[in-house]
Design a protein around this motif. Structure first.
Motif, PDB file in Angstrom:
ATOM      1  N   UNK A 157       1.026 -17.750  11.819  1.00 30.45           N
ATOM      2  CA  UNK A 157       1.820 -17.556  10.613  1.00 30.45           C
ATOM      3  C   UNK A 157       2.985 -16.619  10.922  1.00 30.45           C
ATOM      4  N   UNK A 158       4.145 -17.055  10.585  1.00 30.36           N
ATOM      5  CA  UNK A 158       5.354 -16.259  10.789  1.00 30.36           C
ATOM      6  C   UNK A 158       5.429 -15.180   9.716  1.00 30.36           C
ATOM      7  N   UNK A 162       4.560 -14.167   1.821  1.00 27.60           N
ATOM      8  CA  UNK A 162       4.998 -13.755   0.477  1.00 27.60           C
ATOM      9  C   UNK A 162       4.939 -12.239   0.353  1.00 27.60           C
ATOM     10  N   UNK A 163       3.913 -11.635   0.916  1.00 28.37           N
ATOM     11  CA  UNK A 163       3.789 -10.173   0.840  1.00 28.37           C
ATOM     12  C   UNK A 163       4.963  -9.508   1.552  1.00 28.37           C
ATOM     13  N   UNK A 164       5.327 -10.011   2.717  1.00 26.62           N
ATOM     14  CA  UNK A 164       6.460  -9.455   3.453  1.00 26.62           C
ATOM     15  C   UNK A 164       7.752  -9.613   2.663  1.00 26.62           C
ATOM     16  N   UNK A 165       7.974 -10.783   2.088  1.00 25.28           N
ATOM     17  CA  UNK A 165       9.190 -11.025   1.324  1.00 25.28           C
ATOM     18  C   UNK A 165       9.273 -10.103   0.110  1.00 25.28           C
ATOM     19  N   UNK A 166       8.157  -9.937  -0.595  1.00 20.41           N
ATOM     20  CA  UNK A 166       8.135  -9.046  -1.763  1.00 20.41           C
ATOM     21  C   UNK A 166       8.379  -7.594  -1.348  1.00 20.41           C
ATOM     22  N   UNK A 167       7.749  -7.165  -0.248  1.00 15.27           N
ATOM     23  CA  UNK A 167       7.941  -5.794   0.234  1.00 15.27           C
ATOM     24  C   UNK A 167       9.388  -5.577   0.676  1.00 15.27           C
ATOM     25  N   UNK A 221       3.317  -2.972   9.824  1.00 13.73           N
ATOM     26  CA  UNK A 221       2.333  -2.383  10.740  1.00 13.73           C
ATOM     27  C   UNK A 221       1.031  -3.162  10.725  1.00 13.73           C
ATOM     28  N   UNK A 222       0.565  -3.521   9.534  1.00 23.73           N
ATOM     29  CA  UNK A 222      -0.690  -4.266   9.437  1.00 23.73           C
ATOM     30  C   UNK A 222      -0.575  -5.636  10.088  1.00 23.73           C
ATOM     31  N   UNK A 223       0.551  -6.296   9.888  1.00 25.72           N
ATOM     32  CA  UNK A 223       0.736  -7.603  10.516  1.00 25.72           C
ATOM     33  C   UNK A 223       0.778  -7.478  12.040  1.00 25.72           C
ATOM     34  N   UNK A 224       1.396  -6.413  12.523  1.00 24.84           N
ATOM     35  CA  UNK A 224       1.466  -6.183  13.962  1.00 24.84           C
ATOM     36  C   UNK A 224       0.077  -5.910  14.539  1.00 24.84           C
ATOM     37  N   UNK A 225      -0.715  -5.122  13.838  1.00 20.92           N
ATOM     38  CA  UNK A 225      -2.075  -4.823  14.300  1.00 20.92           C
ATOM     39  C   UNK A 225      -2.907  -6.099  14.363  1.00 20.92           C
ATOM     40  N   UNK A 226      -2.799  -6.932  13.349  1.00 25.43           N
ATOM     41  CA  UNK A 226      -3.541  -8.201  13.350  1.00 25.43           C
ATOM     42  C   UNK A 226      -3.084  -9.074  14.512  1.00 25.43           C
TER      43      UNK A 226
END
Length: 73
Positions: free
Chosen positions: A1-2, A7-12, A52-57
């Motif tokens: 997933x990019x 959606x969470x990234x876009x909203x943030x 950060x969370x996406x990077x950790x995952x």
């Protein structure tokens, strides 16, 4: 997933942009420096947490895949 399609990234990201605009308005127009700095710090930390969370995952998944590939070959 990019991450950019999340959606969470876009909203943030949208929220961080609005926070920066609010910071500029408070600092330049209203001469409110303390509140505006705290708003900027806390408002943009949300986007940083998402990234950060996406990077950790991603790193965890990559390491797991490397581990499995090494031991299953």
């Amino acid at each position: 997933m990019d991450i950019n399609n999340s959606i969470v990234y876009q909203k943030a990201d949208q929220f961080a942009i609005r926070v920066v605009k609010a910071y500029k308005y408070l600092a330049e127009e209203k001469k409110e420096y303390v509140l505006s700095k705290e708003l900027l710090r806390s408002g943009t930390s949300i986007q940083l947490s998402v990234i950060s969370n996406r990077l950790i995952v991603y790193i965890s998944t990559t390491k797991l895949n490397q581990f499995l590939a090494f031991y299953l070959e």
